[in-house]
Design an enzyme around this catalytic site. Structure first.
Site, PDB file in Angstrom:
ATOM      1  N   GLY A  71       9.601 -11.033   5.569  1.00 37.90           N
ATOM      2  CA  GLY A  71       8.458 -11.099   6.467  1.00 37.90           C
ATOM      3  C   GLY A  71       8.283 -12.454   7.120  1.00 37.90           C
TER       4      GLY A  71
ATOM      5  N   GLY B 173       7.013 -12.394   2.303  1.00 40.44           N
ATOM      6  CA  GLY B 173       7.960 -13.007   1.393  1.00 40.44           C
ATOM      7  C   GLY B 173       9.286 -13.287   2.048  1.00 40.44           C
ATOM      8  N   LYS B 174      10.360 -12.892   1.374  1.00 38.07           N
ATOM      9  CA  LYS B 174      11.710 -13.231   1.814  1.00 38.07           C
ATOM     10  C   LYS B 174      11.979 -12.873   3.269  1.00 38.07           C
ATOM     11  CE  LYS B 174      14.407 -12.945  -2.497  1.00 38.07           C
ATOM     12  NZ  LYS B 174      15.501 -12.210  -3.167  1.00 38.07           N
TER      13      LYS B 174
ATOM     14  N   GLY C 228       3.632  -8.019   4.015  1.00 42.21           N
ATOM     15  CA  GLY C 228       4.579  -8.719   3.157  1.00 42.21           C
ATOM     16  C   GLY C 228       5.127  -9.943   3.858  1.00 42.21           C
TER      17      GLY C 228
ATOM     18  N   LYS D 164      23.604  -0.100  -6.791  1.00 50.59           N
ATOM     19  CA  LYS D 164      22.440  -0.959  -7.005  1.00 50.59           C
ATOM     20  C   LYS D 164      22.325  -1.224  -8.498  1.00 50.59           C
ATOM     21  CE  LYS D 164      18.986  -2.646  -4.388  1.00 50.59           C
ATOM     22  NZ  LYS D 164      19.088  -3.142  -3.017  1.00 50.59           N
TER      23      LYS D 164
END
Length: 356
Positions: free
Chosen positions: A182, A179-180, A177, A77
């Site tokens: 959800g 966003g991307k 959430g 990461k």
């Protein structure tokens, strides 16, 4: 004691380019199964220590996620320390790409919180070791679509384990959430006949949901959501949401969401088990995105192929839940054991020398 002794990471690289303002950390947890694969998070951390803690946890999680997803990739990461709305630039992203390239393929990057396919297109101008690019640049595009699909498959498996049927019709799902991921999860839930309660700190995301899915009931925040009589709690934003305070009011029977590192501390898994709440390990059910970017990186991307592999999250989740029940342990312990068994069994093949 060094961070390597404490965490077991193979490599941690601090990247700094004063001219562009780049401050980044790349963490390679394991390459036992292949090149470490994991996204780049662009986030305004309060300190370098906070950024380091996050990237170490996230990279370890990616090793387990990739192993249990059946990928030939280890775990890594990266985090870029800064405000993406202010600090992101072409020069910064390309400088970051050169640091990725300097690792010679030990780490393959992709999108995460604060980064998007167009950002990966910029990074790819400096490195071959990047995935999650735009279709215009020959990539697979938005990986959150398959991430959401995978979470839905995990939710179906959990429903079968808890209620004896995959049917979510009439069940109330709380999505924290929008966003991307959800926003892509909601259509699956609507089609399945679920009732949906949702929240988000972003007013634009809330407005988008109201316009496209007026049947979704919007509440003020996650605190109100988890106490609103839901059957399934789906955290789909940042991690650490399952903490002691949340456990006091959480009345869901299942937790299954896309957010990484949902458990604020390891002992929360045991407390969820004692409370009778079935927890689906986040790195198991949210692996659809990494399945997609691995498919892109390993060859010509095929959405249907990646979708079929993502559908396998249903069987994997079921196997983990069954193993946990049979061994009298938590789903987290069962999932970790399954991932570690694969890393050990396949990783040992590196000892067999190949001559080419």
């Amino acid at each position: 004691m060094s961070i390597f002794d404490a965490t077991g990471h193979e490599q941690v690289v601090f990247c700094h380019d004063p001219d562009t303002g780049l401050r980044a950390i790349i963490a390679v947890y394991s390459t036992a199964l292949g090149p470490a694969l994991g996204g780049t998070r662009f986030y305004p951390y309060a300190s370098e220590e906070e950024a380091l803690t996050d990237v170490l946890h996230l990279s370890e999680g990616m090793a387990y996620k990739n192993a249990i997803a059946g990928l030939d990739h280890g775990g890594g990461k990266a985090v870029i320390w800064g405000d993406p709305a202010v600090d992101k630039s072409e020069a910064l992203l390309r400088a970051y790409g050169r640091f990725v390239e300097s690792l010679g393929g030990r780490y393959v990057t992709a999108c995460d919180v604060g980064t998007y396919v167009e950002d990966m297109d910029q990074v790819a101008r400096e490195t071959r070791h990047v995935s999650g690019r735009s279709p215009e640049a020959g990539g697979a595009g938005d990986s959150s679509i398959l991430t959401a699909f995978g979470v839905f498959q995990g939710m179906r498996a959990a429903a079968q384990h808890r209620w004896g049927a995959v049917d979510l019709a009439g069940r109330t799902v709380g999505v924290a959430g929008l966003g991307k991921v959800g926003r892509h999860l909601i259509p699956h839930l609507v089609e399945a006949g679920a009732q949906i309660v949702a929240c988000d700190v972003n007013d634009a995301a809330v407005q988008w949901t109201r316009e496209h899915f007026p049947q979704v009931r919007i509440v003020a925040d996650a605190d109100e959501l988890i106490a609103s009589g839901i059957h399934v709690y789906a955290p789909c934003a940042l991690g650490g949401v399952l903490n002691q305070a949340a456990l006091k009011t959480l009345d869901a029977e299942i937790v299954c969401g896309a957010a990484n590192n949902q458990l604020a501390e390891p002992g929360i898994a045991d407390e969820l088990e004692r409370a009778g709440i079935l927890y689906c390990p986040d790195y198991v059910v949210n692996s659809g995105g990494v399945i997609q970017v691995a498919d892109e990186y390993d060859g010509a991307f095929d959405f249907k192929r990646a979708e079929r592999r993502t559908a396998g999250i249903f069987a994997t989740t079921g196997r983990i839940l069954d193993r946990a029940k049979g061994e009298g342990t938590t789903p987290v312990t069962a999932a970790n054991a399954l991932a570690e068994e694969r890393m050990a069994a396949v990783g040992r093949l590196q000892r067999i020398r190949l001559f080419r």
